[in-house]
Design a protein around this motif. Structure first.
Motif, PDB file in Angstrom:
ATOM      1  N   SER A 189       3.581  -0.145   9.155  1.00 41.94           N
ATOM      2  CA  SER A 189       3.930  -1.182   8.177  1.00 41.94           C
ATOM      3  C   SER A 189       2.977  -2.368   8.253  1.00 41.94           C
ATOM      4  CB  SER A 189       5.352  -1.695   8.422  1.00 41.94           C
ATOM      5  OG  SER A 189       6.273  -0.648   8.314  1.00 41.94           O
ATOM      6  N   THR A 203       0.400  -3.279   5.267  1.00 47.70           N
ATOM      7  CA  THR A 203       0.546  -4.587   4.622  1.00 47.70           C
ATOM      8  C   THR A 203      -0.752  -5.395   4.715  1.00 47.70           C
ATOM      9  OG1 THR A 203       2.910  -4.575   5.161  1.00 47.70           O
ATOM     10  CG2 THR A 203       1.943  -6.708   4.596  1.00 47.70           C
ATOM     11  N   GLY A 211      -2.663  -6.283   1.468  1.00 47.20           N
ATOM     12  CA  GLY A 211      -2.688  -7.719   1.244  1.00 47.20           C
ATOM     13  C   GLY A 211      -4.105  -8.257   1.116  1.00 47.20           C
ATOM     14  N   ALA A 268       2.465   2.403   1.131  1.00 42.17           N
ATOM     15  CA  ALA A 268       2.595   1.158   0.368  1.00 42.17           C
ATOM     16  C   ALA A 268       3.728   1.273  -0.645  1.00 42.17           C
ATOM     17  CB  ALA A 268       1.278   0.821  -0.327  1.00 42.17           C
ATOM     18  N   LEU A 295       6.953   0.831   1.195  1.00 42.16           N
ATOM     19  CA  LEU A 295       7.173  -0.577   1.552  1.00 42.16           C
ATOM     20  C   LEU A 295       7.566  -1.396   0.327  1.00 42.16           C
ATOM     21  CD1 LEU A 295       4.245  -1.079   4.098  1.00 42.16           C
ATOM     22  CD2 LEU A 295       6.687  -1.047   4.615  1.00 42.16           C
ATOM     23  N   LEU A 327       6.773  -5.092   0.374  1.00 42.27           N
ATOM     24  CA  LEU A 327       5.673  -5.480  -0.511  1.00 42.27           C
ATOM     25  C   LEU A 327       6.260  -5.737  -1.901  1.00 42.27           C
ATOM     26  CD1 LEU A 327       2.893  -2.863   0.407  1.00 42.27           C
ATOM     27  CD2 LEU A 327       3.181  -5.190   1.265  1.00 42.27           C
ATOM     28  N   SER A 345       6.466  -7.326   8.881  1.00 42.26           N
ATOM     29  CA  SER A 345       5.115  -7.022   8.409  1.00 42.26           C
ATOM     30  C   SER A 345       4.485  -8.226   7.723  1.00 42.26           C
ATOM     31  CB  SER A 345       5.148  -5.862   7.419  1.00 42.26           C
ATOM     32  OG  SER A 345       5.768  -4.755   8.015  1.00 42.26           O
ATOM     33  N   ALA A 346       5.299  -8.941   6.956  1.00 40.39           N
ATOM     34  CA  ALA A 346       4.759 -10.107   6.241  1.00 40.39           C
ATOM     35  C   ALA A 346       4.343 -11.188   7.222  1.00 40.39           C
ATOM     36  CB  ALA A 346       5.799 -10.646   5.263  1.00 40.39           C
TER      37      ALA A 346
END
Lengths: 369, 369, 369, 369
Positions: free
Chosen positions: A14, A18, A22, A70, A73, A79, A312-313
């Motif tokens: 993850s 990300t 990103g 992705a 997620l 995401l 993850s963020a």
């Protein structure tokens, strides 16, 4: 700087997915640079590689394509639902540079990793290897960990994270451990990094409860308030939750969490840390901390906090920051542990400060050196 | 340094009573020095007056004896139940130096205060006047606030806290405002302090929610996380709770609370602050903060915190710290606002940093100058 | 009803001391009847023994006098600081009726307890034995637990709490287990209670986290909300905290906590319960619960709660309630488990409802039968 | 039962859109029936209309198409991102039955609504009108509210919600007010409903803080614990947040929130309720409650809770429940207020119990009558 290679151990996880998605989204102007420390005004002029200069590759034991990951997620709300489409081409480009995690003896695996990295670094100025795979249990000490000469005789004594660090240095790459695993933290590997003139950093990205502790514990200390206990419970799902439900793996993580308190308060503090696996939370985590402290004339008081974040963020932009900063360290010929990256870690290598404010100041100064 | 006078406006209030009783208890070795910043190792060698050198006096509008007040606070669990007995003699000594709050016109009241302070300072090296009385509503601007000459013609335009500041400077004393009231913060009074070569500091002691904000807001900024809203609710009983239930008085307090966010985050942030009077809480206060923030790729996350503290226990040791530090400023001839005391305040005078870590560093450095 | 004997196992513990001191204070009109369920208007006319009819005695392994214990509890803020003085005579009267916990073989100990109870019950209408001692680890099953005849051959297979229950029944007393220990919950002891025509109740007083769960879990069920996980962390000091820091003892407690969720939600629910020993909390406990639930169209939502309570203050009035209610059961000739007392317990005997509202209704109805 | 019309005032709002989309998704088997009380086993056999029998229409002042609204809600994470596609046909069918909110004098508007409802009810067995529009400020009392005869002379004294109730009864429909607005709660409208033999229910759906209060307040009462204060802060974005940021509208809401405490605790309780508009929260709301209570011997204890919910997801299934239940009331000829629907409301019409457990029992019993 020219092109910089970012090699991710756990490249289909993850955090890695990300980070790659990103970076592509930011390059394409689809999203703001929120969460990226090296994009703050304080880091302007630091001559770091641009986001457009990062080239992603990596190893993983699973083979779900990045585009698929992705989409998963995005379906889980990690995401934005609109993201996977526009960055699919970037994910596919990274996909083509992913390699299966090597198997075989320690020596065979190391050779395979070195070969993969050597192939990858063609045309790149520097390569940084970042470990964002699952947490390992603590590694059993072995005499061969103590010197490079002894280690070369027996690579089988290295846990996977350390084998990657070994191979990274052999291939001329910087190394960053974003997990609490062993990574480069063995005397033999430190020796190798210094000999090869390569930087390393880690360990264990500071993205939630420990981040808060590294600003709150100094506050209690500076106000002469006496912390009597500091207890924490972490609820998390996802792959990391499942791994940390194993007491062995959790013990690595918990040790670094309580250590931050001891370092900032100048002594050990009562209180346990729990990590519970709650599958329904998915990539989200919740941390509750309870601090009991004593003030003037022995008055008992408490602070409680609840942090609800997306793992993850929180981690992915720091991975990009570390890739850029470590590339600079490679270029500048920094050899051995980079203590100034302690801002990012629960359990930093080297001998830096332990409170976040000083860590930030140290990082900013280092970046402008 | 020789003997230092500590003159408390609101000398029979909870904070003042706790400060006087606590100083006596520490001198007698009955309690640890928890909560006293100037007792930290970082301040060793700063040549501050000793606790034994502090002599307490003050004004108040009520006349409950200090010993009685201390017994009430002990019954309410604010002071240890065993404390009032052993410090009764010290409280009685302070009692003998308390004077009724003056009445009459601005000029009459100022003259009375100057006379009381002049009598008090006999035999003392320096006197520091500290305002720990109830919060006033914001003061209506008046042209006479702008210059000392104009002010001298019309002292009636000053709210009580400012009248005390005026009289303190006229009597050759330093002045500290621990409340959000006007105090010395008028151009005319700044002019007077500078002319008289006297220091002043304030305002509004930072003892809970805002203390936390001054370490957490910088954390969000340094991690490039985008704070979308920051909301707070404060529940408190006691005299301060009753005062702040008045919207006028609360508006002073709230403005300084949200300002700390704006200063640390570099922009205004959505979110309200409530102060609710909950009589049953007595001297205890509870603050709940809710922070909504955005991370990488727009992920929405939250931090919540609950602070449960005893207002007097949090404020009283800082009052003692400020008395000692301001005495040093008097001795060193500091004139005008002491920006380096910003560590203690929600809304500091002068032009200092806004994050707690930098404020602590500035204070420590100042103390060793 | 005439005089009622209340025999406390763990008679010098915090809960017992608070119950004895509190009963005396209420009789003397020194305090309100807050926390006493049987003093609610709903229980008027239920012909329960009056507080003035309760005569206290008990066993304990320690020998600190009750007056001393009360003074310690007052110093720690568990009892009001002014309480111990006025109730000292009542505590001394109870003190004279305390006996050391017996030792020796199962048979010897049982005989000793029976003898102590027989002596105590002289002049009393009924005697109720209540276990408020420390939690035991779960008891290893043994064939002799299955029938009274087999048990009589080998009393050594009983853990202490069960030995007390055995002796209580032999001495013609009702029995209540306020802890999660085995108590009367063995087929052989149930047989004895029924044969002897005596009531018993238990187990594990519901005073915090589980009390909340027994009203909140039904709410989720009645609103058709799907609870995905329910996690809990309990911080407590005091004797109970130390005991429950032992995983064996904690496992008894945790099983009854999660069971309340399963019973009210109709299925097992994910989530762990932690009990941490935090010595500095003393007699205070803090419970944090985190509930993740799913609503319409799969929306994920959460409830968090923090309960901060004083264990003795929560438990002691319920001990008095149970003494009075069980005395009534004795008088009315109730034999075997009293399911209608489930309102008080985490893991009630018999076959009653599991939500607090129904438990309250069942108790009220029983009291007026 | 045959086809049932569900006429929504505020038909393009988040709650209405979620209800219409959700009903379609459940009918199509795309989602579980989570959140629907009438789908619980307790309501099997109650002869309620099936989800497939509900036909949606309504009024709104805005004209964004329902399909568009559903897409917005999906982008905001309120509806699953995959939902709008499969239910688009159902939304378009409802769209065709929406009518613009009428304007003009009270009489003109009422006539227009009656005409719209009369057209809509063609081919339907019963029609239920539900108000899910924005909260109105409290309505100024007027003599014409007191009798139907007086009201008929002057419909201009009715706020919009009451005008809809008037028209609903005139058109032979049941009426439910899911908001704290006036709705049918005027003597004149009650008279009309009874005369016309039509049921009405309300008001103000109980979906968060008040839902919790209606189970927790009874718990304190049944445990004889003395609630000293109960404070609440609600943060919400979305249309409702903006409306309630207006003190007038908020006062309606707050009155019903504190009333639940008074009814369950038998007296008024200290404590304020705040409703803050936090635009970034969108359709999500967070409620923090702080309860200070007193137990045995005056011990002070606290409960805090934080509820984080999605307003539409909490409200929409209850709207469907109420539509089905009110249709049954219409069929059974219930005239006037239906007190047994108090389970759903903060401030129920009629004279029912105030605790959730009793309200649930009353509802279940009513459904099976």
């Amino acid at each position: 700087m020219g092109k910089i290679g970012v090699w991710l151990i756990g490249a289909r996880g993850s955090v890695a997915t990300t980070a790659v998605a990103g970076a592509a989204a930011m390059r394409a102007g689809l999203t703001a640079r929120t969460g990226c420390v090296t994009e703050l005004p304080d880091f302007a002029g630091a001559e770091l590689p641009g986001l457009g200069d990062l080239v992603f590759g990596g190893h993983d034991v699973v083979d779900t394509p990045l585009v698929k990951r992705a989409e998963h997620l995005a379906a889980a709300g990690v995401l934005p639902s609109t993201l996977p489409g526009p960055v699919a081409a970037d994910l596919e480009a990274a996909e083509a540079r992913l390699r299966p995690a090597p198997s075989g003896s320690g020596r065979e695996a190391a050779d395979r990793i070195v070969a993969d990295l050597t192939e990858f670094r063609e045309g790149l100025d520097h390569v940084v290897v970042l470990n964002v795979s699952s947490t390992e249990p603590p590694c059993t000490p072995h005499p061969a960990h103590e010197s490079l000469a002894a280690l070369e005789e027996n690579l089988d004594v290295l846990p996977p994270s350390a084998l990657y660090a070994y191979a990274a240095f052999r291939a001329g790459c910087g190394f960053v451990d974003f997990t609490p695993s062993t990574g480069a933290r063995l005397p033999a590997l430190d020796e190798l990094a210094r000999t090869a003139g390569l930087p390393y950093a880690g360990r264990d990205g500071k993205t939630g409860e420990t981040l808060l502790r590294s600003v709150l514990a100094p506050m209690f200390a500076q106000r002469a308030l006496n912390v009597l206990s500091w207890s924490g419970t972490n609820l998390l799902g996802g792959g990391d939750g499942a791994t940390l439900a194993d007491p062995g793996a959790a013990s690595s993580k918990n040790a670094s969490k309580q250590q931050v308190l001891a370092q900032n308060l100048g002594r050990d503090v009562d209180g346990e840390v729990h990590i519970d696996y709650v599958p329904a939370l998915g990539d989200w985590k919740t941390a509750w901390d309870h601090v009991l402290f004593e003030g003037f004339l022995g008055a008992r008081m408490t602070l409680q906090l609840t942090w609800q974040g997306c793992d993850s963020a929180l981690a992915a932009p720091l991975v990009l920051d570390l890739a850029r900063l470590t590339a600079k360290a490679c270029r500048d010929g920094v050899a051995g542990p980079v203590a100034e990256f302690g801002f990012f870690f629960k359990d930093p290598v080297g001998d830096g400060p332990h409170d976040l404010a000083s860590q930030y100041a140290a990082l900013r100064e280092w970046a402008h050196r």
